[in-house]
Scaffold this motif. Structure first.
Motif, PDB file in Angstrom:
ATOM      1  N   ASP A 145     -26.071-114.628   0.214  1.00  0.00           N
ATOM      2  CA  ASP A 145     -24.897-114.351  -0.597  1.00  0.00           C
ATOM      3  C   ASP A 145     -24.029-113.386   0.214  1.00  0.00           C
ATOM      4  N   TYR A 146     -22.858-113.829   0.625  1.00  0.00           N
ATOM      5  CA  TYR A 146     -22.013-113.034   1.517  1.00  0.00           C
ATOM      6  C   TYR A 146     -21.092-112.062   0.772  1.00  0.00           C
ATOM      7  N   THR A 147     -21.326-111.884  -0.525  1.00  0.00           N
ATOM      8  CA  THR A 147     -20.546-110.928  -1.310  1.00  0.00           C
ATOM      9  C   THR A 147     -20.811-109.507  -0.816  1.00  0.00           C
ATOM     10  N   VAL A 148     -19.759-108.697  -0.725  1.00  0.00           N
ATOM     11  CA  VAL A 148     -19.888-107.293  -0.326  1.00  0.00           C
ATOM     12  C   VAL A 148     -19.628-106.405  -1.544  1.00  0.00           C
ATOM     13  N   LEU A 149     -20.545-105.499  -1.836  1.00  0.00           N
ATOM     14  CA  LEU A 149     -20.409-104.571  -2.951  1.00  0.00           C
ATOM     15  C   LEU A 149     -20.271-103.144  -2.421  1.00  0.00           C
ATOM     16  N   PRO A 150     -19.662-102.251  -3.200  1.00  0.00           N
ATOM     17  CA  PRO A 150     -19.490-100.870  -2.730  1.00  0.00           C
ATOM     18  C   PRO A 150     -20.783-100.064  -2.709  1.00  0.00           C
ATOM     19  N   ASP A 151     -21.764-100.445  -3.554  1.00  0.00           N
ATOM     20  CA  ASP A 151     -23.004 -99.671  -3.633  1.00  0.00           C
ATOM     21  C   ASP A 151     -24.112-100.587  -4.146  1.00  0.00           C
ATOM     22  N   TYR A 152     -25.257-100.552  -3.490  1.00  0.00           N
ATOM     23  CA  TYR A 152     -26.373-101.423  -3.876  1.00  0.00           C
ATOM     24  C   TYR A 152     -27.537-100.647  -4.492  1.00  0.00           C
TER      25      TYR A 152
END
Length: 318
Positions: A219-226
């Protein structure tokens, strides 16, 4: 109906450490123990009930919905839906990803893998990777694996006791050196190794990479914090993860507490993180301490905990 404990399956690995055996209070002499499979129905890796001799899958087959709950038995049949582990990383694990159920089916696998980590008392310098920190394409991903720069695209986190990370299928991740943690996951052993730091196995060979399968799964989605954000509180349950595959909460208790499960249509797994105490399951007592994992059947109405004990609670809502 009584709760169950299981004989752990200790896994020696290239990257394993020396913390699991003392943490679990075991009388065993083994080096490089990277994992303890606490509750497992994985084929050829099934855990055995202590004092009983039955495997987990035999237990499910015998007890059916009385063990796992009516909806879970309809959904999973005689296959237990969760795999519980303790993991001790003396070295970095490989960068990896797991497919979703849908992608796994297309690739000829039975199911994918969504999981979570709860960090225990780890080394001061311990870090892990979880998720992408920059947008990349599948083509760029393959190029970065080939030129040894894939780690530059990943979010890295220093970790400490109590940190929690949810890893849905498709998210790139890796446990770093010094991490000591509990893992809750779907019952699946499908792992696609993306990058292994050019390490060689005991025979001098590079371990297999799964670059193509992984590229189809990421999943190539980028999130600000994991990182999973939560407020740690004494003597009450704090929800950490709620997803289609498991719900998990943490309890940090130093006074007696009774947890009502009378309306829950699921088994419950309690994973000892720290301390010790006593569990009373529908009137039957059993000792419970760090390093132990207990399976409470779906027929149980309540569990009472006494002592000073920190544990994870996980179950499956279908």
């Amino acid at each position: 109906m009584k709760a169950f404990k299981f004989q752990p399956l200790l896994k020696q690995t290239l990257w394993g450490g020396d913390r699991i055996i003392p943490f679990k209070h075991l009388d065993a002499k083994m080096d490089n123990v990277g994992e303890s499979w606490e509750i497992s129905g994985v084929k050829d890796n099934e855990t055995i009930v202590v004092g009983d001799g039955r495997s987990l899958n035999q237990l499910v087959n015998d007890m059916k919905e009385k063990l796992v709950g009516k909806a879970n038995y309809e959904r999973f049949g005689t296959e237990f839906p969760l795999l519980i582990k303790f993991i001790d990383a003396r070295q970095d694990l490989s960068i990896q990803v797991h497919p979703t159920d849908e992608i796994a089916h297309r690739q000829g696998k039975s199911r994918g893998k969504t999981e979570m980590w709860f960090v225990m008392d780890s080394a001061p310098e311990a870090k892990l990777y979880n998720g992408l920190k920059m947008q990349i394409t599948p083509e760029q991903y393959k190029e970065m694996v080939a030129n040894d720069t894939i780690c530059d695209a990943l979010a890295q986190y220093p970790v400490k006791e109590g940190d929690c990370f949810f890893i849905p299928a498709g998210r790139i991740h890796a446990i770093g050196a010094g991490c000591f943690l509990a893992e809750i996951q779907q019952t699946s052993d499908v792992t696609y190794r993306i990058y292994d730091f050019k390490r060689k196995d005991k025979d001098g060979n590079y371990r297999q990479l799964h670059t193509q399968e992984a590229s189809e799964s990421i999943d190539y989605t980028v999130l600000p914090d994991y990182r999973t954000r939560y407020e740690a509180r004494k003597n009450e349950g704090e929800l950490l993860v709620e997803c289609p595959y498991f719900n998990t909460a943490v309890y940090d208790l130093d006074e007696p507490m009774t947890i009502d499960y009378s309306e829950l249509d699921s088994f419950v797994i309690l994973i000892g993180m720290k301390g010790e105490g006593t569990l009373t399951v529908d009137g039957e007592n059993m000792p419970f301490r760090e390093g132990e994992t207990v399976l409470v059947p779906a027929t149980a109405n309540e569990v009472r905990s006494e002592g000073t004990i920190k544990f994870l609670e996980t179950y499956v809502l279908s």
